[in-house]
Design a protein around this motif. Sequence first.
Motif, PDB file in Angstrom:
ATOM      1  N   MET A   1       0.821  -1.202   0.000  1.00 50.28           N
ATOM      2  CA  MET A   1       0.000   0.000   0.000  1.00 50.28           C
ATOM      3  C   MET A   1       0.863   1.264   0.000  1.00 50.28           C
ATOM      4  O   MET A   1       0.486   2.250  -0.620  1.00 50.28           O
ATOM      5  CB  MET A   1      -0.932  -0.038   1.221  1.00 50.28           C
ATOM      6  N   LYS A   2       2.016   1.230   0.697  1.00 48.82           N
ATOM      7  CA  LYS A   2       2.901   2.401   0.722  1.00 48.82           C
ATOM      8  C   LYS A   2       3.433   2.728  -0.665  1.00 48.82           C
ATOM      9  O   LYS A   2       3.532   3.899  -1.028  1.00 48.82           O
ATOM     10  CB  LYS A   2       4.050   2.175   1.697  1.00 48.82           C
ATOM     11  N   ILE A   3       3.764   1.695  -1.435  1.00 52.10           N
ATOM     12  CA  ILE A   3       4.276   1.921  -2.785  1.00 52.10           C
ATOM     13  C   ILE A   3       3.212   2.605  -3.644  1.00 52.10           C
ATOM     14  O   ILE A   3       3.502   3.548  -4.386  1.00 52.10           O
ATOM     15  CB  ILE A   3       4.750   0.599  -3.415  1.00 52.10           C
ATOM     16  N   LEU A   4       1.988   2.169  -3.526  1.00 55.60           N
ATOM     17  CA  LEU A   4       0.888   2.783  -4.269  1.00 55.60           C
ATOM     18  C   LEU A   4       0.690   4.239  -3.828  1.00 55.60           C
ATOM     19  O   LEU A   4       0.470   5.127  -4.662  1.00 55.60           O
ATOM     20  CB  LEU A   4      -0.401   1.984  -4.072  1.00 55.60           C
ATOM     21  N   ALA A   5       0.794   4.495  -2.533  1.00 59.64           N
ATOM     22  CA  ALA A   5       0.641   5.860  -2.012  1.00 59.64           C
ATOM     23  C   ALA A   5       1.721   6.780  -2.578  1.00 59.64           C
ATOM     24  O   ALA A   5       1.434   7.894  -3.024  1.00 59.64           O
ATOM     25  CB  ALA A   5       0.691   5.842  -0.478  1.00 59.64           C
ATOM     26  N   VAL A   6       2.970   6.318  -2.573  1.00 59.35           N
ATOM     27  CA  VAL A   6       4.065   7.120  -3.125  1.00 59.35           C
ATOM     28  C   VAL A   6       3.857   7.338  -4.623  1.00 59.35           C
ATOM     29  O   VAL A   6       4.048   8.445  -5.135  1.00 59.35           O
ATOM     30  CB  VAL A   6       5.433   6.453  -2.854  1.00 59.35           C
ATOM     31  N   ALA A   7       3.447   6.287  -5.318  1.00 61.99           N
ATOM     32  CA  ALA A   7       3.236   6.395  -6.761  1.00 61.99           C
ATOM     33  C   ALA A   7       2.138   7.396  -7.094  1.00 61.99           C
ATOM     34  O   ALA A   7       2.305   8.235  -7.991  1.00 61.99           O
ATOM     35  CB  ALA A   7       2.896   5.020  -7.343  1.00 61.99           C
ATOM     36  N   ILE A  11       2.651  10.949  -9.028  1.00 61.73           N
ATOM     37  CA  ILE A  11       1.957  11.353 -10.259  1.00 61.73           C
ATOM     38  C   ILE A  11       1.474  12.799 -10.133  1.00 61.73           C
ATOM     39  O   ILE A  11       1.692  13.620 -11.023  1.00 61.73           O
ATOM     40  CB  ILE A  11       0.771  10.408 -10.564  1.00 61.73           C
ATOM     41  N   VAL A  12       0.847  13.100  -9.022  1.00 56.07           N
ATOM     42  CA  VAL A  12       0.326  14.457  -8.812  1.00 56.07           C
ATOM     43  C   VAL A  12       1.481  15.467  -8.768  1.00 56.07           C
ATOM     44  O   VAL A  12       1.440  16.515  -9.420  1.00 56.07           O
ATOM     45  CB  VAL A  12      -0.520  14.536  -7.519  1.00 56.07           C
ATOM     46  N   VAL A  51       6.356  19.792  10.311  1.00 55.71           N
ATOM     47  CA  VAL A  51       5.883  20.196  11.633  1.00 55.71           C
ATOM     48  C   VAL A  51       4.385  19.969  11.787  1.00 55.71           C
ATOM     49  O   VAL A  51       3.943  19.344  12.749  1.00 55.71           O
ATOM     50  CB  VAL A  51       6.233  21.681  11.905  1.00 55.71           C
ATOM     51  N   PHE A  52       3.597  20.459  10.864  1.00 51.59           N
ATOM     52  CA  PHE A  52       2.144  20.394  11.012  1.00 51.59           C
ATOM     53  C   PHE A  52       1.573  19.062  10.537  1.00 51.59           C
ATOM     54  O   PHE A  52       0.851  18.395  11.265  1.00 51.59           O
ATOM     55  CB  PHE A  52       1.473  21.537  10.256  1.00 51.59           C
ATOM     56  N   GLY A  53       1.888  18.706   9.312  1.00 50.19           N
ATOM     57  CA  GLY A  53       1.282  17.533   8.701  1.00 50.19           C
ATOM     58  C   GLY A  53       1.590  16.233   9.409  1.00 50.19           C
ATOM     59  O   GLY A  53       0.706  15.411   9.634  1.00 50.19           O
ATOM     60  N   LEU A  54       2.839  16.033   9.760  1.00 45.90           N
ATOM     61  CA  LEU A  54       3.209  14.776  10.401  1.00 45.90           C
ATOM     62  C   LEU A  54       2.588  14.646  11.785  1.00 45.90           C
ATOM     63  O   LEU A  54       2.324  13.545  12.246  1.00 45.90           O
ATOM     64  CB  LEU A  54       4.731  14.638  10.482  1.00 45.90           C
ATOM     65  N   LYS A  58      -2.806  10.951  10.836  1.00 46.71           N
ATOM     66  CA  LYS A  58      -2.708   9.646  11.498  1.00 46.71           C
ATOM     67  C   LYS A  58      -2.520   8.531  10.462  1.00 46.71           C
ATOM     68  O   LYS A  58      -2.130   7.433  10.794  1.00 46.71           O
ATOM     69  CB  LYS A  58      -3.965   9.371  12.333  1.00 46.71           C
ATOM     70  N   ASN A  59      -2.805   8.841   9.199  1.00 48.32           N
ATOM     71  CA  ASN A  59      -2.702   7.865   8.127  1.00 48.32           C
ATOM     72  C   ASN A  59      -1.290   7.912   7.546  1.00 48.32           C
ATOM     73  O   ASN A  59      -0.927   8.861   6.843  1.00 48.32           O
ATOM     74  CB  ASN A  59      -3.744   8.177   7.048  1.00 48.32           C
ATOM     75  N   ASN A  60      -0.480   6.901   7.840  1.00 48.43           N
ATOM     76  CA  ASN A  60       0.903   6.862   7.378  1.00 48.43           C
ATOM     77  C   ASN A  60       0.993   6.815   5.852  1.00 48.43           C
ATOM     78  O   ASN A  60       1.908   7.376   5.268  1.00 48.43           O
ATOM     79  CB  ASN A  60       1.636   5.668   7.991  1.00 48.43           C
ATOM     80  N   ASN A  61       0.039   6.149   5.203  1.00 45.09           N
ATOM     81  CA  ASN A  61       0.053   6.081   3.743  1.00 45.09           C
ATOM     82  C   ASN A  61      -0.175   7.453   3.114  1.00 45.09           C
ATOM     83  O   ASN A  61       0.463   7.809   2.127  1.00 45.09           O
ATOM     84  CB  ASN A  61      -0.983   5.081   3.229  1.00 45.09           C
ATOM     85  N   LEU A  62      -1.083   8.236   3.691  1.00 45.90           N
ATOM     86  CA  LEU A  62      -1.324   9.585   3.186  1.00 45.90           C
ATOM     87  C   LEU A  62      -0.098  10.461   3.424  1.00 45.90           C
ATOM     88  O   LEU A  62       0.297  11.245   2.564  1.00 45.90           O
ATOM     89  CB  LEU A  62      -2.563  10.191   3.850  1.00 45.90           C
ATOM     90  N   SER A  63       0.504  10.314   4.582  1.00 47.00           N
ATOM     91  CA  SER A  63       1.705  11.079   4.906  1.00 47.00           C
ATOM     92  C   SER A  63       2.827  10.811   3.909  1.00 47.00           C
ATOM     93  O   SER A  63       3.453  11.738   3.385  1.00 47.00           O
ATOM     94  CB  SER A  63       2.162  10.738   6.328  1.00 47.00           C
ATOM     95  N   ILE A  64       3.073   9.545   3.626  1.00 43.01           N
ATOM     96  CA  ILE A  64       4.150   9.198   2.691  1.00 43.01           C
ATOM     97  C   ILE A  64       3.779   9.592   1.261  1.00 43.01           C
ATOM     98  O   ILE A  64       4.652   9.959   0.469  1.00 43.01           O
ATOM     99  CB  ILE A  64       4.538   7.710   2.812  1.00 43.01           C
ATOM    100  N   ALA A  65       2.492   9.550   0.921  1.00 47.84           N
ATOM    101  CA  ALA A  65       2.051   9.980  -0.409  1.00 47.84           C
ATOM    102  C   ALA A  65       2.330  11.466  -0.605  1.00 47.84           C
ATOM    103  O   ALA A  65       2.789  11.888  -1.675  1.00 47.84           O
ATOM    104  CB  ALA A  65       0.563   9.689  -0.595  1.00 47.84           C
ATOM    105  N   LEU A  66       2.080  12.259   0.423  1.00 46.31           N
ATOM    106  CA  LEU A  66       2.294  13.702   0.325  1.00 46.31           C
ATOM    107  C   LEU A  66       3.768  14.074   0.392  1.00 46.31           C
ATOM    108  O   LEU A  66       4.269  14.842  -0.427  1.00 46.31           O
ATOM    109  CB  LEU A  66       1.513  14.420   1.428  1.00 46.31           C
ATOM    110  N   GLN A  67       4.467  13.538   1.379  1.00 49.49           N
ATOM    111  CA  GLN A  67       5.855  13.943   1.612  1.00 49.49           C
ATOM    112  C   GLN A  67       6.808  13.366   0.565  1.00 49.49           C
ATOM    113  O   GLN A  67       7.546  14.113  -0.070  1.00 49.49           O
ATOM    114  CB  GLN A  67       6.296  13.517   3.009  1.00 49.49           C
TER     115      GLN A  67
END
Length: 128
Positions: A1-7, A11-12, A51-54, A58-67
Amino acid sequence: MKILAVALGGIVGALLRFWCGRLLFNPEASFPFPTFFVNVIGSFILGWFVVFGLNRLKNNNLSIALQTGLIGSFTTFSTFNTEIVLLIDEQFYTTAFLYFTTSASIGVIAIYFGMKLGSITSDKAGTD
Protein backbone atom coordinates in the motif's frame (compact mmCIF):
# COMPACT_ATOMS: atom_id res chain seq x y z
CA MET A 1 0.00 0.00 0.00
CA LYS A 2 2.90 2.40 0.72
CA ILE A 3 4.28 1.92 -2.79
CA LEU A 4 0.89 2.78 -4.27
CA ALA A 5 0.64 5.86 -2.01
CA VAL A 6 4.07 7.12 -3.13
CA ALA A 7 3.24 6.39 -6.76
CA LEU A 8 -0.08 8.27 -6.64
CA GLY A 9 1.50 11.22 -4.83
CA GLY A 10 4.35 11.13 -7.33
CA ILE A 11 1.96 11.35 -10.26
CA VAL A 12 0.33 14.46 -8.81
CA GLY A 13 3.68 16.06 -7.91
CA ALA A 14 5.19 15.31 -11.32
CA LEU A 15 2.19 16.78 -13.10
CA LEU A 16 2.32 19.91 -10.93
CA ARG A 17 6.05 20.20 -11.65
CA PHE A 18 5.42 19.82 -15.38
CA TRP A 19 2.72 22.49 -15.45
CA CYS A 20 4.74 24.93 -13.34
CA GLY A 21 7.62 24.48 -15.75
CA ARG A 22 5.34 25.11 -18.72
CA LEU A 23 3.72 28.17 -17.16
CA LEU A 24 6.95 29.76 -15.94
CA PHE A 25 9.26 28.85 -18.84
CA ASN A 26 10.84 31.80 -20.59
CA PRO A 27 13.27 30.81 -23.35
CA GLU A 28 14.96 34.21 -23.16
CA ALA A 29 15.68 34.04 -19.41
CA SER A 30 19.21 33.11 -18.43
CA PHE A 31 18.10 32.18 -14.90
CA PRO A 32 16.17 28.89 -14.52
CA PHE A 33 13.15 30.34 -12.70
CA PRO A 34 10.81 27.34 -13.06
CA THR A 35 13.11 24.98 -11.16
CA PHE A 36 14.02 27.70 -8.65
CA PHE A 37 10.33 28.38 -8.01
CA VAL A 38 9.29 24.75 -7.51
CA ASN A 39 12.26 24.03 -5.25
CA VAL A 40 11.57 27.04 -3.01
CA ILE A 41 7.82 26.38 -2.87
CA GLY A 42 8.45 22.66 -2.32
CA SER A 43 10.91 23.46 0.47
CA PHE A 44 8.38 25.71 2.18
CA ILE A 45 5.61 23.11 1.90
CA LEU A 46 7.89 20.33 3.14
CA GLY A 47 8.96 22.48 6.10
CA TRP A 48 5.33 23.13 6.99
CA PHE A 49 4.43 19.48 6.50
CA VAL A 50 7.26 18.20 8.71
CA VAL A 51 5.88 20.20 11.63
CA PHE A 52 2.14 20.39 11.01
CA GLY A 53 1.28 17.53 8.70
CA LEU A 54 3.21 14.78 10.40
CA ASN A 55 1.70 15.74 13.77
CA ARG A 56 -1.86 15.82 12.42
CA LEU A 57 -1.99 12.97 9.92
CA LYS A 58 -2.71 9.65 11.50
CA ASN A 59 -2.70 7.86 8.13
CA ASN A 60 0.90 6.86 7.38
CA ASN A 61 0.05 6.08 3.74
CA LEU A 62 -1.32 9.58 3.19
CA SER A 63 1.71 11.08 4.91
CA ILE A 64 4.15 9.20 2.69
CA ALA A 65 2.05 9.98 -0.41
CA LEU A 66 2.29 13.70 0.33
CA GLN A 67 5.86 13.94 1.61
CA THR A 68 7.75 11.44 -0.53
CA GLY A 69 5.42 11.17 -3.51
CA LEU A 70 3.96 14.60 -4.13
CA ILE A 71 6.60 16.93 -2.69
CA GLY A 72 9.47 14.63 -3.68
CA SER A 73 8.41 14.54 -7.32
CA PHE A 74 7.42 18.22 -7.39
CA THR A 75 10.88 19.42 -6.37
CA THR A 76 13.80 18.44 -8.50
CA PHE A 77 17.36 18.35 -7.25
CA SER A 78 18.71 16.57 -10.34
CA THR A 79 17.32 19.25 -12.66
CA PHE A 80 18.82 21.91 -10.40
CA ASN A 81 22.26 20.30 -10.68
CA THR A 82 21.94 19.81 -14.43
CA GLU A 83 21.02 23.45 -14.95
CA ILE A 84 24.06 24.57 -12.98
CA VAL A 85 26.36 22.41 -15.12
CA LEU A 86 24.71 23.68 -18.32
CA LEU A 87 25.13 27.28 -17.20
CA ILE A 88 28.82 26.62 -16.51
CA ASP A 89 29.21 24.89 -19.90
CA GLU A 90 27.72 27.98 -21.54
CA GLN A 91 30.16 30.11 -19.50
CA PHE A 92 27.43 31.84 -17.51
CA TYR A 93 29.53 31.58 -14.39
CA THR A 94 27.89 34.42 -12.48
CA THR A 95 24.39 33.12 -13.20
CA ALA A 96 25.43 29.59 -12.18
CA PHE A 97 26.89 30.90 -8.92
CA LEU A 98 23.85 33.07 -8.17
CA TYR A 99 21.48 30.21 -8.98
CA PHE A 100 23.36 27.83 -6.71
CA THR A 101 23.70 30.22 -3.78
CA THR A 102 20.21 31.71 -3.94
CA SER A 103 18.56 28.31 -4.37
CA ALA A 104 20.44 26.83 -1.43
CA SER A 105 20.00 29.80 0.90
CA ILE A 106 16.40 30.62 0.01
CA GLY A 107 15.53 26.91 0.09
CA VAL A 108 16.79 26.70 3.68
CA ILE A 109 14.94 29.89 4.56
CA ALA A 110 11.75 28.49 2.97
CA ILE A 111 12.09 25.28 5.02
CA TYR A 112 12.55 27.37 8.17
CA PHE A 113 9.48 29.55 7.53
CA GLY A 114 7.45 26.53 6.51
CA MET A 115 8.34 24.88 9.81
CA LYS A 116 7.45 28.07 11.70
CA LEU A 117 4.09 28.23 9.92
CA GLY A 118 3.57 24.54 10.70
CA SER A 119 4.25 25.24 14.36
CA ILE A 120 1.83 28.18 14.41
CA THR A 121 -0.93 26.31 12.59
CA SER A 122 -0.33 23.25 14.76
CA ASP A 123 -0.67 25.35 17.92
CA LYS A 124 -3.87 26.98 16.65
CA ALA A 125 -5.34 23.65 15.55
CA GLY A 126 -4.58 22.22 18.97
CA THR A 127 -6.52 24.96 20.80
CA ASP A 128 -9.85 24.31 19.06
